[in-house]
Design a protein around this motif. Structure first.
Motif, PDB file in Angstrom:
ATOM      1  N   ILE A   1       0.980  -1.129  -0.024  1.00  0.00           N
ATOM      2  CA  ILE A   1       0.530  -0.381   0.026  1.00  0.00           C
ATOM      3  C   ILE A   1       0.803   1.070   0.399  1.00  0.00           C
ATOM      4  O   ILE A   1       1.585   1.732   1.759  1.00  0.00           O
ATOM      5  CB  ILE A   1      -1.463   0.008   0.984  1.00  0.00           C
ATOM      6  CG1 ILE A   1      -2.020  -1.489   0.867  1.00  0.00           C
ATOM      7  CG2 ILE A   1      -2.100   1.507   1.337  1.00  0.00           C
ATOM      8  CD1 ILE A   1      -2.301  -1.456   0.071  1.00  0.00           C
TER       9      ILE A   1
ATOM     10  N   GLU B   1      -2.911   5.103  -1.278  1.00  0.00           N
ATOM     11  CA  GLU B   1      -4.322   4.128  -1.364  1.00  0.00           C
ATOM     12  C   GLU B   1      -4.070   4.846  -0.575  1.00  0.00           C
ATOM     13  O   GLU B   1      -5.635   4.226   0.725  1.00  0.00           O
ATOM     14  CB  GLU B   1      -3.342   2.720  -1.781  1.00  0.00           C
ATOM     15  CG  GLU B   1      -2.949   3.001  -2.989  1.00  0.00           C
ATOM     16  CD  GLU B   1      -2.773   1.190  -3.459  1.00  0.00           C
ATOM     17  OE1 GLU B   1      -3.237   0.134  -3.895  1.00  0.00           O
ATOM     18  OE2 GLU B   1      -1.038   1.584  -3.481  1.00  0.00           O
ATOM     19  N   ALA B   2      -3.060   5.232   0.754  1.00  0.00           N
ATOM     20  CA  ALA B   2      -3.095   5.477   2.423  1.00  0.00           C
ATOM     21  C   ALA B   2      -4.081   6.123   2.487  1.00  0.00           C
ATOM     22  O   ALA B   2      -5.337   6.168   4.020  1.00  0.00           O
ATOM     23  CB  ALA B   2      -2.056   4.596   2.892  1.00  0.00           C
TER      24      ALA B   2
ATOM     25  N   ILE C   1      -7.790   4.871   1.751  1.00  0.00           N
ATOM     26  CA  ILE C   1      -7.938   4.102   3.351  1.00  0.00           C
ATOM     27  C   ILE C   1      -8.527   4.601   3.872  1.00  0.00           C
ATOM     28  O   ILE C   1      -9.863   4.972   4.426  1.00  0.00           O
ATOM     29  CB  ILE C   1      -7.624   3.449   3.040  1.00  0.00           C
ATOM     30  CG1 ILE C   1      -7.096   2.620   2.115  1.00  0.00           C
ATOM     31  CG2 ILE C   1      -7.835   2.178   5.048  1.00  0.00           C
ATOM     32  CD1 ILE C   1      -6.069   1.371   2.460  1.00  0.00           C
TER      33      ILE C   1
ATOM     34  N   GLY D   1      -3.076  -3.191   4.062  1.00  0.00           N
ATOM     35  CA  GLY D   1      -4.203  -2.583   3.934  1.00  0.00           C
ATOM     36  C   GLY D   1      -4.920  -2.590   5.092  1.00  0.00           C
ATOM     37  O   GLY D   1      -6.266  -1.246   4.371  1.00  0.00           O
TER      38      GLY D   1
END
Length: 95
Positions: free
Chosen positions: A25, A29-30, A33, A84
């Motif tokens: 990740i 992407e973090a 999320i 993730g």
């Protein structure tokens, strides 16, 4: 003496291989999320990686602020950088 040094180097090599994690990740992407986890729309955000535990597992620390100006809410979401999942979440109102 040479065998002791060779043994220590072997132990250090094993430790190095045990602590090698493949980061699955990345920071964009973090941030996504973290945006799904908090209960408000995100304005400014920042992500920094840290390491947790004896084997130094990488974890993204994502600091988020609400979209209003000035921000009225902030949060910290800790996202595991390997798979993730959300490790921890904290939200609060800014007074």
């Amino acid at each position: 003496g040479l065998l002791v040094v060779a043994g220590l180097l072997a132990v250090l090599a094993l430790w190095s291989f045990a602590g090698a994690w493949r980061i699955g990740i990345l920071d964009p992407e973090a941030l996504e999320i973290a945006g799904r986890e908090v209960g408000f729309a995100i304005g400014h955000a920042s992500a920094a990686v840290s390491f947790e535990g004896v084997r130094a597992r990488p974890v993204w620390n994502v600091l988020v602020f609400s979209t209003d100006e000035p921000p009225t809410r902030r949060g910290l979401v800790r996202v595991d950088a390997v798979d993730g999942h959300v490790v921890e979440k904290y939200e609060e109102a800014i007074t």
